[in-house]
Design a protein around this motif. Structure first.
Motif, short mmCIF file in Angstrom:
data_model
loop_
_atom_site.label_atom_id
_atom_site.label_comp_id
_atom_site.label_asym_id
_atom_site.label_seq_id
_atom_site.Cartn_x
_atom_site.Cartn_y
_atom_site.Cartn_z
N VAL A 88 -6.85 0.43 -31.75
CA VAL A 88 -7.36 0.48 -30.36
C VAL A 88 -6.58 -0.33 -29.38
O VAL A 88 -6.31 0.35 -28.19
CB VAL A 88 -8.74 0.23 -30.34
CG1 VAL A 88 -9.34 0.29 -29.08
CG2 VAL A 88 -9.45 0.69 -31.24
N ALA A 89 -6.18 -1.52 -29.82
CA ALA A 89 -5.28 -2.17 -28.80
C ALA A 89 -4.04 -1.56 -28.67
O ALA A 89 -3.47 -1.53 -27.50
CB ALA A 89 -5.21 -3.73 -29.10
N LEU B 6 -11.03 1.14 -22.82
CA LEU B 6 -11.31 -0.09 -22.53
C LEU B 6 -12.77 -0.56 -22.95
O LEU B 6 -13.02 -1.74 -23.22
CB LEU B 6 -11.07 -0.51 -21.20
CG LEU B 6 -9.79 -0.69 -20.50
CD1 LEU B 6 -9.50 -0.48 -19.24
CD2 LEU B 6 -8.98 -1.76 -21.36
N PHE B 7 -13.44 0.44 -22.97
CA PHE B 7 -14.78 0.27 -23.76
C PHE B 7 -15.00 0.35 -24.97
O PHE B 7 -16.30 -0.01 -25.70
CB PHE B 7 -15.75 1.34 -22.80
CG PHE B 7 -15.84 1.20 -21.22
CD1 PHE B 7 -16.61 0.22 -20.92
CD2 PHE B 7 -15.21 2.25 -20.66
CE1 PHE B 7 -16.73 0.09 -19.44
CE2 PHE B 7 -15.21 2.11 -19.14
CZ PHE B 7 -15.92 1.10 -18.76
N LEU C 70 -3.21 1.75 -29.09
CA LEU C 70 -3.55 2.75 -28.26
C LEU C 70 -3.65 2.70 -26.87
O LEU C 70 -3.21 3.38 -25.98
CB LEU C 70 -4.85 3.59 -28.70
CG LEU C 70 -4.69 4.46 -29.97
CD1 LEU C 70 -5.89 5.19 -30.33
CD2 LEU C 70 -3.65 5.62 -29.80
N ARG C 71 -4.19 1.64 -26.39
CA ARG C 71 -4.64 1.00 -25.08
C ARG C 71 -3.12 0.75 -24.49
O ARG C 71 -2.87 1.30 -23.42
CB ARG C 71 -5.39 -0.03 -24.84
CG ARG C 71 -6.87 0.10 -25.00
CD ARG C 71 -7.38 -1.13 -24.71
NE ARG C 71 -8.84 -1.23 -25.25
CZ ARG C 71 -9.44 -2.39 -25.75
NH1 ARG C 71 -8.89 -3.69 -25.99
NH2 ARG C 71 -10.58 -2.48 -26.26
N LEU C 72 -2.31 0.22 -25.24
CA LEU C 72 -1.15 -0.39 -24.65
C LEU C 72 -0.27 0.96 -24.48
O LEU C 72 0.46 1.14 -23.27
CB LEU C 72 -0.43 -1.32 -25.60
CG LEU C 72 0.81 -2.10 -25.10
CD1 LEU C 72 0.60 -2.87 -24.07
CD2 LEU C 72 1.29 -2.79 -26.19
N VAL C 73 -0.17 1.94 -25.63
CA VAL C 73 0.68 2.67 -25.39
C VAL C 73 0.24 3.98 -24.31
O VAL C 73 1.03 4.46 -23.48
CB VAL C 73 0.55 3.89 -26.69
CG1 VAL C 73 1.39 5.01 -26.67
CG2 VAL C 73 1.59 2.99 -27.94
N PHE C 74 -0.90 4.22 -24.35
CA PHE C 74 -1.64 5.13 -23.31
C PHE C 74 -1.47 4.74 -21.97
O PHE C 74 -1.09 5.50 -20.95
CB PHE C 74 -2.94 5.50 -23.77
CG PHE C 74 -3.07 6.79 -24.49
CD1 PHE C 74 -3.50 8.08 -24.10
CD2 PHE C 74 -2.99 6.49 -25.95
CE1 PHE C 74 -3.47 9.18 -25.04
CE2 PHE C 74 -2.79 7.79 -26.85
CZ PHE C 74 -3.30 9.01 -26.11
N GLY C 75 -1.56 2.99 -21.69
CA GLY C 75 -1.36 2.68 -20.41
C GLY C 75 -0.23 2.78 -19.89
O GLY C 75 0.16 2.93 -18.85
N ALA C 76 0.82 2.34 -20.91
CA ALA C 76 2.29 2.44 -20.50
C ALA C 76 2.63 3.95 -20.13
O ALA C 76 3.42 4.08 -19.06
CB ALA C 76 3.03 1.85 -21.53
N VAL C 77 2.20 4.91 -20.90
CA VAL C 77 2.63 6.16 -20.64
C VAL C 77 1.89 6.79 -19.37
O VAL C 77 2.68 7.21 -18.38
CB VAL C 77 2.18 7.18 -21.70
CG1 VAL C 77 2.35 8.62 -21.26
CG2 VAL C 77 3.01 6.94 -22.96
N ALA C 78 0.87 6.41 -18.82
CA ALA C 78 0.22 6.67 -17.57
C ALA C 78 0.95 6.07 -16.51
O ALA C 78 0.92 6.43 -15.46
CB ALA C 78 -1.30 5.84 -17.62
N LEU C 79 1.22 4.97 -16.78
CA LEU C 79 2.18 4.23 -15.67
C LEU C 79 3.42 4.69 -15.30
O LEU C 79 3.78 5.00 -14.17
CB LEU C 79 2.28 2.76 -15.99
CG LEU C 79 1.06 1.82 -15.72
CD1 LEU C 79 1.40 0.25 -16.19
CD2 LEU C 79 0.45 1.64 -14.49
#
Length: 152
Positions: free
Chosen positions: A6-7, A138-139, A9-18
């Motif tokens: 989960v962590a 995040l949830f 995925l958060r990091l990867v999806f957050g980086a791609v989003a940015l």
């Protein structure tokens, strides 16, 4: 965070989003700057150019217009936009509005919503999807132990 899916995925999806949102902003900024400094004229669709599909399994391609306009210097300019569509968005002989760089008339864009803003819109939309997935992640508890069912 080590070996926590989960962590990660958060990091990867957050980086791609940015990255996607930054690219969308750059595309928007470049188009807005181009329009602010460009001259505007009317052109004519001379013919439709067929663009073959890059996918082997797709049978159809798309069409983009070859546009001709006259620069203030009298030079006749022909250009084709980067985007194409199926069915064709323009007809041969159709009058179209064109933005062009007065210092380099070959640098031209059609005055159409998708021609001007399509790249920023698509990239920004994808960025927002990745941002929403990141927000949902995040949830999801990152440290919650996996619940296993006991065999009966």
């Amino acid at each position: 965070m080590k070996n926590n899916p989960v962590a990660i995925l958060r990091l990867v999806f957050g980086a791609v989003a940015l990255v996607l949102c930054a690219v969308a902003w750059l595309l928007h900024h470049n188009t807005a700057s181009f329009i602010a400094s460009a001259s505007r004229t009317q052109g004519e669709v001379m013919r439709l150019l067929y663009v073959e599909s890059s996918e082997r399994h797709e049978s159809g391609g798309t069409w983009k217009p070859l546009v001709r306009f006259k620069a203030p210097s009298g030079e006749i300019i022909e250009f084709a936009p980067a985007s194409s569509s199926s069915p064709p968005a323009y007809k041969v002989g159709e009058k179209v509005d064109v933005f062009f760089d007065p210092n380099d008339p070959q640098d031209a864009m059609l005055d159409g919503f998708f021609s001007l803003w399509g790249g920023a819109l698509i990239t920004g939309g994808l960025g927002l999807v990745f941002l929403l997935v990141t927000a949902v992640l995040l949830f999801v508890p990152a440290t919650a132990p996996a619940r296993r069912r006991r065999p009966r």
